[in-house]
Motif scaffolding. Structure first.
Motif, PDB file in Angstrom:
ATOM      1  N   SER A 105       0.844  -1.203   0.000  1.00  0.00           N
ATOM      2  CA  SER A 105       0.000   0.000   0.000  1.00  0.00           C
ATOM      3  C   SER A 105       0.876   1.249   0.000  1.00  0.00           C
ATOM      4  O   SER A 105       2.064   1.197   0.338  1.00  0.00           O
ATOM      5  N   ASP A 106       0.265   2.379  -0.341  1.00  0.00           N
ATOM      6  CA  ASP A 106       0.969   3.669  -0.287  1.00  0.00           C
ATOM      7  C   ASP A 106       1.512   3.911   1.115  1.00  0.00           C
ATOM      8  O   ASP A 106       2.599   4.454   1.285  1.00  0.00           O
ATOM      9  N   ASP A 107       0.737   3.495   2.115  1.00  0.00           N
ATOM     10  CA  ASP A 107       1.145   3.738   3.501  1.00  0.00           C
ATOM     11  C   ASP A 107       2.404   2.922   3.849  1.00  0.00           C
ATOM     12  O   ASP A 107       3.337   3.428   4.472  1.00  0.00           O
ATOM     13  N   LEU A 108       2.401   1.662   3.451  1.00  0.00           N
ATOM     14  CA  LEU A 108       3.566   0.804   3.707  1.00  0.00           C
ATOM     15  C   LEU A 108       4.803   1.388   3.006  1.00  0.00           C
ATOM     16  O   LEU A 108       5.899   1.452   3.586  1.00  0.00           O
ATOM     17  N   ILE A 109       4.608   1.837   1.786  1.00  0.00           N
ATOM     18  CA  ILE A 109       5.731   2.381   1.010  1.00  0.00           C
ATOM     19  C   ILE A 109       6.276   3.639   1.697  1.00  0.00           C
ATOM     20  O   ILE A 109       7.487   3.850   1.779  1.00  0.00           O
ATOM     21  N   HIS A 110       5.376   4.451   2.228  1.00  0.00           N
ATOM     22  CA  HIS A 110       5.819   5.649   2.960  1.00  0.00           C
ATOM     23  C   HIS A 110       6.669   5.254   4.177  1.00  0.00           C
ATOM     24  O   HIS A 110       7.713   5.863   4.444  1.00  0.00           O
ATOM     25  N   LYS A 111       6.220   4.235   4.901  1.00  0.00           N
ATOM     26  CA  LYS A 111       6.975   3.806   6.089  1.00  0.00           C
ATOM     27  C   LYS A 111       8.364   3.302   5.689  1.00  0.00           C
ATOM     28  O   LYS A 111       9.356   3.545   6.366  1.00  0.00           O
ATOM     29  N   GLN A 146       0.172   8.792  -5.477  1.00  0.00           N
ATOM     30  CA  GLN A 146       1.336   7.991  -5.070  1.00  0.00           C
ATOM     31  C   GLN A 146       2.470   8.889  -4.581  1.00  0.00           C
ATOM     32  O   GLN A 146       3.154   8.567  -3.608  1.00  0.00           O
ATOM     33  N   TYR A 147       2.649  10.021  -5.241  1.00  0.00           N
ATOM     34  CA  TYR A 147       3.705  10.957  -4.833  1.00  0.00           C
ATOM     35  C   TYR A 147       3.432  11.482  -3.419  1.00  0.00           C
ATOM     36  O   TYR A 147       4.292  11.425  -2.547  1.00  0.00           O
ATOM     37  N   VAL A 148       2.228  11.997  -3.225  1.00  0.00           N
ATOM     38  CA  VAL A 148       1.900  12.634  -1.936  1.00  0.00           C
ATOM     39  C   VAL A 148       1.997  11.610  -0.809  1.00  0.00           C
ATOM     40  O   VAL A 148       2.572  11.884   0.251  1.00  0.00           O
ATOM     41  N   ALA A 149       1.476  10.406  -1.049  1.00  0.00           N
ATOM     42  CA  ALA A 149       1.514   9.378   0.005  1.00  0.00           C
ATOM     43  C   ALA A 149       2.954   9.028   0.374  1.00  0.00           C
ATOM     44  O   ALA A 149       3.278   8.871   1.552  1.00  0.00           O
ATOM     45  N   ALA A 150       3.819   8.944  -0.604  1.00  0.00           N
ATOM     46  CA  ALA A 150       5.204   8.535  -0.324  1.00  0.00           C
ATOM     47  C   ALA A 150       5.995   9.647   0.353  1.00  0.00           C
ATOM     48  O   ALA A 150       6.712   9.409   1.321  1.00  0.00           O
ATOM     49  N   PHE A 151       5.869  10.865  -0.150  1.00  0.00           N
ATOM     50  CA  PHE A 151       6.785  11.937   0.272  1.00  0.00           C
ATOM     51  C   PHE A 151       6.213  12.858   1.339  1.00  0.00           C
ATOM     52  O   PHE A 151       6.855  13.838   1.711  1.00  0.00           O
ATOM     53  N   ARG A 152       5.015  12.554   1.849  1.00  0.00           N
ATOM     54  CA  ARG A 152       4.430  13.456   2.852  1.00  0.00           C
ATOM     55  C   ARG A 152       5.359  13.548   4.060  1.00  0.00           C
ATOM     56  O   ARG A 152       6.033  12.580   4.418  1.00  0.00           O
ATOM     57  N   ASN A 153       5.365  14.746   4.640  1.00  0.00           N
ATOM     58  CA  ASN A 153       6.136  15.027   5.873  1.00  0.00           C
ATOM     59  C   ASN A 153       7.652  14.950   5.714  1.00  0.00           C
ATOM     60  O   ASN A 153       8.358  14.901   6.710  1.00  0.00           O
ATOM     61  N   LEU A 154       8.148  14.932   4.497  1.00  0.00           N
ATOM     62  CA  LEU A 154       9.604  14.878   4.354  1.00  0.00           C
ATOM     63  C   LEU A 154      10.208  16.280   4.472  1.00  0.00           C
ATOM     64  O   LEU A 154       9.587  17.250   4.043  1.00  0.00           O
ATOM     65  N   SER A 155      11.402  16.358   5.042  1.00  0.00           N
ATOM     66  CA  SER A 155      12.102  17.645   5.076  1.00  0.00           C
ATOM     67  C   SER A 155      12.830  17.817   3.744  1.00  0.00           C
ATOM     68  O   SER A 155      13.004  16.849   2.992  1.00  0.00           O
ATOM     69  N   GLU A 156      13.276  19.055   3.512  1.00  0.00           N
ATOM     70  CA  GLU A 156      14.010  19.308   2.267  1.00  0.00           C
ATOM     71  C   GLU A 156      15.275  18.465   2.177  1.00  0.00           C
ATOM     72  O   GLU A 156      15.605  17.925   1.123  1.00  0.00           O
ATOM     73  N   SER A 157      15.963  18.347   3.318  1.00  0.00           N
ATOM     74  CA  SER A 157      17.224  17.596   3.258  1.00  0.00           C
ATOM     75  C   SER A 157      16.960  16.114   3.006  1.00  0.00           C
ATOM     76  O   SER A 157      17.747  15.445   2.338  1.00  0.00           O
ATOM     77  N   GLN A 158      15.840  15.600   3.507  1.00  0.00           N
ATOM     78  CA  GLN A 158      15.499  14.191   3.207  1.00  0.00           C
ATOM     79  C   GLN A 158      15.174  14.037   1.721  1.00  0.00           C
ATOM     80  O   GLN A 158      15.592  13.076   1.075  1.00  0.00           O
ATOM     81  N   MET A 159      14.405  15.005   1.202  1.00  0.00           N
ATOM     82  CA  MET A 159      13.993  14.902  -0.201  1.00  0.00           C
ATOM     83  C   MET A 159      15.204  14.936  -1.134  1.00  0.00           C
ATOM     84  O   MET A 159      15.218  14.302  -2.188  1.00  0.00           O
ATOM     85  N   ARG A 160      16.239  15.660  -0.732  1.00  0.00           N
ATOM     86  CA  ARG A 160      17.463  15.730  -1.537  1.00  0.00           C
ATOM     87  C   ARG A 160      18.110  14.356  -1.711  1.00  0.00           C
ATOM     88  O   ARG A 160      18.886  14.139  -2.637  1.00  0.00           O
ATOM     89  N   ASN A 161      17.810  13.443  -0.795  1.00  0.00           N
ATOM     90  CA  ASN A 161      18.398  12.104  -0.894  1.00  0.00           C
ATOM     91  C   ASN A 161      17.517  11.112  -1.644  1.00  0.00           C
ATOM     92  O   ASN A 161      17.804   9.920  -1.667  1.00  0.00           O
ATOM     93  N   CYS A 162      16.429  11.604  -2.216  1.00  0.00           N
ATOM     94  CA  CYS A 162      15.504  10.697  -2.931  1.00  0.00           C
ATOM     95  C   CYS A 162      15.660  10.848  -4.445  1.00  0.00           C
ATOM     96  O   CYS A 162      16.008  11.909  -4.945  1.00  0.00           O
ATOM     97  N   ILE A 163      15.363   9.750  -5.117  1.00  0.00           N
ATOM     98  CA  ILE A 163      15.253   9.745  -6.577  1.00  0.00           C
ATOM     99  C   ILE A 163      13.834   9.264  -6.880  1.00  0.00           C
ATOM    100  O   ILE A 163      13.310   8.403  -6.165  1.00  0.00           O
TER     101      ILE A 163
END
Ligand code: PGA
Length: 259
Positions: A105-111, A146-163
């Motif tokens: 699920s989107d929730d599992l993927i976020h975790k 899918q984007y919002v569920a995965a990346f919700r609550n991320l900080s900018e520095s965390q997002m910088r480490n994502c592809i």
């Protein structure tokens, strides 16, 4: 200039001896890439051995999945820390095969995404619509969900480490590749989601890969397309000549841009 990325998703292919032989040959053929980052994502069982080979090169190691808990009674699962201990730097999360075959699920993927970042792994987060969703005009909504569920609550520095990998489900393993226009449209949509959550600068810097039937024959046209920052490759990453040819195509594209 922005570096581009070519990532290999071997899926459930190659046992340990096969992986070692393949990686030893492949890594020699990828020595001359100066502008392109290569990430190999073999099955769990090969991670440690391949890590030992790749440690002597500039090629990165990634896994194809993980569980979000740090340790405990989760038979059959692998934690982020276990992956790190094999010298993994990346992990593919939310691949459509995980979503559809294993009902993630989107929730599992976020975790999983949060746990990966916490442990210092860089997630390659896959999103993409099915054929039915595209045909009923819901592509943008699905990408957003899918984007919002995965990346919700991320900080900018965390997002910088994502592809992010845009992988239309109808193009994965089917031989039907998205047209450059379809891919570019989806990537622009995803970039605008990053811009509205963070900033225009972050959106521009974000690596958004395309995945789905990328082959040597279509790589040049796709990489020259606006907003495509590299590829996540399944089938063609299992064949040395094909993977090397795609990586060389990306490198040549960057070399020409530099001039
Ligand atoms: P494919 O797979 O290149 O075989 O279509 C891509 C993927 O699943 O990441």
């Amino acid at each position: 200039m922005k570096r581009l990325i070519v990532a290999a998703n071997w899926k459930m292919n190659k046992n340990v001896p096969e992986s070692i032989v393949f990686t030893e040959r492949l890594s020699k053929n990828l020595l001359n890439l100066r502008r392109t980052d290569i990430i190999l994502c073999p099955p769990y069982t090969s991670l440690f051995n391949i890590g030992e080979i790749l440690n002597k090169t500039d090629i990165y190691l990634g896994a194809q999945n993980m569980y979000f808990e740090a340790s405990g009674a989760y038979t059959g699962e692998i934690s982020a820390d276990m992956l790190k201990s094999t010298s993994c730097q990346y992990v593919i999360l939310g691949h459509s095969e995980r979503r559809h075959i294993f009902n993630e699920s989107d929730d599992l993927i976020h975790k999983k995404l949060a746990a990966a970042l916490e442990t210092g792994l860089k997630p390659i987060l896959c999103i993409g619509e099915t054929l039915e969703e595209r045909q009923s005009g819901r592509t943008v909504n699905i990408l957003k969900k899918q984007y919002v569920a995965a990346f919700r609550n991320l900080s900018e520095s965390q997002m910088r480490n994502c592809i992010i990998a845009y992988e239309p489900v109808w193009a994965i393993g089917t031989g039907i590749v998205a047209t450059p226009e379809q891919a570019s449209e989806a990537h622009k949509e995803i970039r605008s989601l990053v811009a509205s959550q963070f900033s225009y600068k972050m959106a521009t810097e974000m690596a958004i890969l395309y995945g789905g039937s990328v082959k040597p024959e279509n790589a040049a046209e796709l990489i020259a397309t606006d907003d495509i920052d590299g590829f996540l490759i399944g089938g063609a990453s299992l064949v040395e000549e094909q993977f090397v040819s795609i990586a060389d195509t990306v490198e040549d594209y960057l070399a020409k841009q530099e001039k």
